[in-house]
Design a protein around this motif. Structure first.
Motif, mmCIF file in Angstrom:
data_model
loop_
_atom_site.group_PDB
_atom_site.id
_atom_site.type_symbol
_atom_site.label_atom_id
_atom_site.label_comp_id
_atom_site.label_asym_id
_atom_site.label_seq_id
_atom_site.Cartn_x
_atom_site.Cartn_y
_atom_site.Cartn_z
ATOM 1 N N VAL A 1 -4.623 4.638 8.695
ATOM 2 C CA VAL A 1 -3.515 4.202 7.850
ATOM 3 C C VAL A 1 -3.034 2.852 8.352
ATOM 4 C CG1 VAL A 1 -1.769 5.394 9.244
ATOM 5 C CG2 VAL A 1 -1.300 4.878 6.828
ATOM 6 N N SER A 2 -2.609 2.019 7.438
ATOM 7 C CA SER A 2 -2.115 0.698 7.829
ATOM 8 C C SER A 2 -1.068 0.238 6.836
ATOM 9 C CB SER A 2 -3.264 -0.321 7.883
ATOM 10 O OG SER A 2 -3.831 -0.496 6.601
ATOM 11 N N ALA A 3 -0.262 -0.733 7.269
ATOM 12 C CA ALA A 3 0.720 -1.374 6.401
ATOM 13 C C ALA A 3 0.758 -2.852 6.765
ATOM 14 C CB ALA A 3 2.099 -0.748 6.556
ATOM 15 N N SER A 4 0.926 -3.707 5.766
ATOM 16 C CA SER A 4 0.910 -5.144 6.050
ATOM 17 C C SER A 4 1.703 -5.901 5.009
ATOM 18 C CB SER A 4 -0.528 -5.668 6.082
ATOM 19 O OG SER A 4 -1.133 -5.549 4.801
ATOM 20 N N GLN A 5 2.203 -7.055 5.421
ATOM 21 C CA GLN A 5 2.795 -8.030 4.524
ATOM 22 C C GLN A 5 1.849 -9.214 4.483
ATOM 23 O OE1 GLN A 5 5.148 -8.512 2.378
ATOM 24 N NE2 GLN A 5 6.165 -10.485 2.603
ATOM 25 N N GLN A 6 1.157 -9.420 3.365
ATOM 26 C CA GLN A 6 0.301 -10.578 3.212
ATOM 27 C C GLN A 6 1.140 -11.713 2.656
ATOM 28 O OE1 GLN A 6 -3.396 -9.985 1.142
ATOM 29 N NE2 GLN A 6 -3.890 -12.161 1.075
ATOM 30 N N SER A 7 1.547 -12.605 3.533
ATOM 31 C CA SER A 7 2.473 -13.667 3.161
ATOM 32 C C SER A 7 1.724 -14.822 2.511
ATOM 33 C CB SER A 7 3.228 -14.160 4.398
ATOM 34 O OG SER A 7 3.988 -13.116 4.959
ATOM 35 N N LEU A 8 2.133 -15.173 1.296
ATOM 36 C CA LEU A 8 1.493 -16.232 0.527
ATOM 37 C C LEU A 8 2.538 -17.204 0.011
ATOM 38 C CD1 LEU A 8 -0.934 -13.952 -1.512
ATOM 39 C CD2 LEU A 8 -1.544 -15.395 0.435
ATOM 40 N N GLY A 9 2.078 -18.359 -0.445
ATOM 41 C CA GLY A 9 2.988 -19.421 -0.828
ATOM 42 C C GLY A 9 3.768 -19.166 -2.093
ATOM 43 N N ALA A 10 3.173 -18.464 -3.065
ATOM 44 C CA ALA A 10 3.861 -18.211 -4.334
ATOM 45 C C ALA A 10 4.615 -16.892 -4.294
ATOM 46 C CB ALA A 10 2.868 -18.219 -5.489
ATOM 47 N N GLN A 11 3.926 -15.819 -4.012
ATOM 48 C CA GLN A 11 4.508 -14.500 -3.821
ATOM 49 C C GLN A 11 3.663 -13.765 -2.811
ATOM 50 O OE1 GLN A 11 4.758 -13.737 -8.316
ATOM 51 N NE2 GLN A 11 6.235 -12.245 -7.543
ATOM 52 N N SER A 12 4.298 -12.894 -2.039
ATOM 53 C CA SER A 12 3.576 -12.115 -1.042
ATOM 54 C C SER A 12 3.297 -10.716 -1.575
ATOM 55 C CB SER A 12 4.370 -12.062 0.262
ATOM 56 O OG SER A 12 4.591 -13.358 0.772
ATOM 57 N N VAL A 13 2.486 -9.974 -0.821
ATOM 58 C CA VAL A 13 2.117 -8.618 -1.213
ATOM 59 C C VAL A 13 2.279 -7.689 -0.017
ATOM 60 C CG1 VAL A 13 0.274 -7.119 -2.071
ATOM 61 C CG2 VAL A 13 0.485 -9.468 -2.941
ATOM 62 N N PHE A 14 3.087 -6.643 -0.219
ATOM 63 C CA PHE A 14 3.277 -5.609 0.800
ATOM 64 C C PHE A 14 2.348 -4.449 0.445
ATOM 65 C CE2 PHE A 14 5.080 -2.085 3.068
ATOM 66 C CZ PHE A 14 5.711 -2.631 4.180
ATOM 67 N N THR A 15 1.522 -4.037 1.401
ATOM 68 C CA THR A 15 0.497 -3.034 1.127
ATOM 69 C C THR A 15 0.532 -1.911 2.145
ATOM 70 O OG1 THR A 15 -0.946 -4.758 0.222
ATOM 71 C CG2 THR A 15 -1.974 -2.661 0.791
ATOM 72 N N ILE A 16 0.366 -0.693 1.658
ATOM 73 C CA ILE A 16 0.135 0.487 2.493
ATOM 74 C C ILE A 16 -1.199 1.082 2.064
ATOM 75 C CG2 ILE A 16 0.908 2.823 3.093
ATOM 76 C CD1 ILE A 16 3.770 1.888 2.565
ATOM 77 N N GLU A 17 -2.042 1.366 3.042
ATOM 78 C CA GLU A 17 -3.380 1.875 2.741
ATOM 79 C C GLU A 17 -3.714 3.025 3.671
ATOM 80 O OE1 GLU A 17 -6.675 -0.922 1.765
ATOM 81 O OE2 GLU A 17 -7.538 -0.132 3.638
ATOM 82 N N ALA A 18 -4.273 4.094 3.128
ATOM 83 C CA ALA A 18 -4.655 5.246 3.940
ATOM 84 C C ALA A 18 -5.976 5.802 3.440
ATOM 85 C CB ALA A 18 -3.579 6.325 3.885
ATOM 86 N N ASP B 1 7.586 -8.089 7.345
ATOM 87 C CA ASP B 1 6.722 -8.012 8.518
ATOM 88 C C ASP B 1 7.171 -6.900 9.466
ATOM 89 O OD1 ASP B 1 4.821 -9.956 8.020
ATOM 90 O OD2 ASP B 1 5.958 -11.558 8.979
ATOM 91 N N VAL B 2 8.460 -6.858 9.726
ATOM 92 C CA VAL B 2 8.998 -5.853 10.647
ATOM 93 C C VAL B 2 8.766 -4.448 10.099
ATOM 94 C CG1 VAL B 2 11.129 -4.935 11.639
ATOM 95 C CG2 VAL B 2 10.691 -7.408 11.687
ATOM 96 N N LEU B 3 9.038 -4.259 8.818
ATOM 97 C CA LEU B 3 8.853 -2.940 8.232
ATOM 98 C C LEU B 3 7.388 -2.525 8.257
ATOM 99 C CD1 LEU B 3 9.733 -0.432 6.756
ATOM 100 C CD2 LEU B 3 9.761 -1.740 4.618
ATOM 101 N N ALA B 4 6.480 -3.433 7.923
ATOM 102 C CA ALA B 4 5.061 -3.110 7.969
ATOM 103 C C ALA B 4 4.642 -2.693 9.367
ATOM 104 C CB ALA B 4 4.236 -4.304 7.499
ATOM 105 N N ASN B 5 5.175 -3.377 10.360
ATOM 106 C CA ASN B 5 4.875 -3.039 11.742
ATOM 107 C C ASN B 5 5.366 -1.642 12.089
ATOM 108 O OD1 ASN B 5 5.270 -3.173 14.829
ATOM 109 N ND2 ASN B 5 4.082 -5.017 14.372
ATOM 110 N N ALA B 6 6.581 -1.337 11.694
ATOM 111 C CA ALA B 6 7.156 -0.027 11.989
ATOM 112 C C ALA B 6 6.413 1.092 11.271
ATOM 113 C CB ALA B 6 8.632 -0.008 11.610
ATOM 114 N N LEU B 7 5.910 0.792 10.080
ATOM 115 C CA LEU B 7 5.235 1.821 9.292
ATOM 116 C C LEU B 7 3.797 2.048 9.724
ATOM 117 C CD1 LEU B 7 6.402 1.006 5.641
ATOM 118 C CD2 LEU B 7 7.022 3.020 6.998
ATOM 119 N N GLY B 8 3.066 0.984 10.061
ATOM 120 C CA GLY B 8 1.632 1.168 10.183
ATOM 121 C C GLY B 8 0.922 0.534 11.345
ATOM 122 N N THR B 9 1.637 0.056 12.372
ATOM 123 C CA THR B 9 0.981 -0.570 13.516
ATOM 124 C C THR B 9 1.111 0.309 14.756
ATOM 125 O OG1 THR B 9 1.441 -2.785 12.651
ATOM 126 C CG2 THR B 9 0.857 -2.610 14.981
ATOM 127 N N GLY B 10 0.008 0.807 15.233
ATOM 128 C CA GLY B 10 0.010 1.603 16.454
ATOM 129 C C GLY B 10 0.264 3.084 16.225
#
Length: 466
Positions: free
Chosen positions: A328-345, A300-309
């Protein structure tokens, strides 16, 4: 910190069947976040969470069914989301299509239902003197929905959902491309494969018998949690809950599917012939730790630093300095089994998706080498705390107190998980961010999607290269 609450169990007399849950004291300086709550269980297995908040004369009623797309069978996807629609179409004692209208006439707001991979929820906020009606409506569709479910209703809602899929995926810019990426991350038969909404083929194939069997298994009281939050009389609320929910029959709580974690051991590149989006887009995605486990908060912290604001690293590099991307954006989609970290531009006109990917990789190389700066970490923490406080201003609705209590209870079995959740973010350091990027955001452990507008005939098939 995607779901944040505080907890202080009230010392109230509970009936013999209730299971009182002890709350942990809050960390110093965070006592103001406390939401006094209690949790107990009815004999039929229904969990109940009560939290009084008398500031306004309203009360939120929020039901979570512990079922989502994760619980569906291959070839029969979309059932959980289909019931998000069916649950508003009438039940044994509620006429067709009046559930929402009845609540709105009572002055309800924050009225909705949502489905994701891990759960389905239904919620409304009503004036305090209308609590009984809201509870009755929720109990009637929990206990008596199948009495009113017939072939005509099912076919009608199948068409509604199919149209929703057309709008949200098939005719939405980059929608089909993003579905390809997700399927590549979670190959079949993993239950995260595909969209929560399901596929057209599976929606068409669903029968009334199969849909009813799914409901009987997953929508029983033993697989649900009811939260009541706001201005209510505790004794009266208990009596109403017992009256409307306590008499509903319930079988055993269904077993959650056990699925082995997916491992991505090589880079997969998808080149999608985009028919709707007008500019090239690149998306990179990695599998990361599941919600509330070690590493999830760091992501979460890394996604924020990379792509928020505008001060984020990717925005400064791709949008401001290089003028390659329009967003451009970055996010951590937190899920119960496994999460997905995404960067999109999304590229600016005349810029290729390959150029975007090259610059994204340059930024990631910097993070893998040096981590992030303390001020970036502090900025991320401040944003999370602000989001938390904003959500907790409301008793109901998306991310309100009731939803937050439910989220912690669903994933941890503990509505009072505040201290542990806050501690995850307190423990993140720049070095941990660096180590996370090195361990999880590897170039050979990802799926990269290039969605490029087609120059071919509209009947050309989308191509994929690996």
């Amino acid at each position: 910190m995607k779901a944040l609450i505080a907890a202080t169990v009230l010392a109230l007399g509970l009936p013999a069947f209730a299971q009182q849950q002890e709350a942990k004291p809050l960390a110093p300086g965070r006592e103001a976040l406390a939401i006094p709550y209690e949790k107990y269980t009815l004999p039929n297995g229904l969990e109940v969470i009560l939290a009084r908040d008398p500031k306004l004369p309203v009360v939120a009623v929020n039901v979570w069914y512990h079922v989502g797309a994760y619980n569906e069978q291959p070839g029969r996807t979309g059932f959980a989301h289909l019931f998000e629609h069916m649950m508003f179409q009438g039940s044994k004692h509620v006429p067709d299509d009046v559930h929402i209208a009845m609540l709105e006439q009572l002055g309800a707001n924050d009225l909705n239902g949502t489905t994701n991979f891990d759960r389905t929820n239904y919620f409304e906020t009503v004036p305090s003197n209308q609590l009984a009606t809201a509870l009755w409506l929720e109990s009637d569709r929990m206990g008596f929905l199948l009495d009113a479910l017939d072939e005509k209703k099912l076919r009608t809602q199948q068409e509604v959902v199919k149209n929703e899929r057309r709008q949200g995926t098939e005719t939405r810019p980059y929608g089909l491309a993003q579905e390809k990426l997700w399927k590549a991350l979670f190959p079949a038969p993993h239950p995260y494969h595909g969209k929560v909404i399901g596929s057209m083929e599976d929606l068409d194939a669903a029968t009334v018998g199969e849909v009813k069997d799914f409901f009987r298994k997953w929508y029983a009281p033993a697989n649900a949690t009811l939260a009541v939050v706001g201005d209510f009389d505790e004794q009266q609320a208990r009596a109403l809950i017992e009256k409307y929910f306590g008499t509903l029959p319930s079988g055993p709580k269904p077993e959650k599917p056990q699925v082995a974690p997916v491992k991505v051991t090589r880079e997969t590149v998808i080149r999608h012939d985009e028919k709707v989006g007008t500019l090239p887009m690149v998306t990179m995605a990695w599998l990361t730790p599941s919600y509330l486990t070690e590493g999830d908060a760091t992501a979460d912290v890394l996604a924020n630093a990379l792509g928020t604001g505008k001060s984020s690293r990717l925005y400064k590099r791709l949008v401001q300095d290089k003028e390659l991307a329009q967003s451009v954006s970055a996010s951590q989609q937190s899920l119960g089994a496994q999460s997905v970290f995404t960067i999109e531009a999304v590229a600016r006109p005349g810029v290729s998706s390959d150029a975007l990917a090259k610059e994204i990789d340059a930024v990631l190389d910097e993070v893998r080498r040096d981590g992030i700066q303390p001020q970036e970490l502090n900025r991320a923490r401040s944003r999370f705390e602000t989001q938390m406080l904003a959500g907790l201003q409301s008793v109901g609705g998306f991310g309100g107190k009731a939803d937050t209590l439910q989220s912690y209870n669903h994933y941890e079995g503990d509505p009072g998980y505040l201290n542990e959740d806050l501690a995850r973010y307190d423990a993140v350091t720049p070095d941990k961010v660096r180590d996370f990027a090195r361990e999880y955001l590897k170039p050979d452990a990802r799926v990269v999607l290039h969605a490029v507008p087609s120059q071919k005939s509209p009947i050309s098939a989308a191509k994929e290269t690996r």
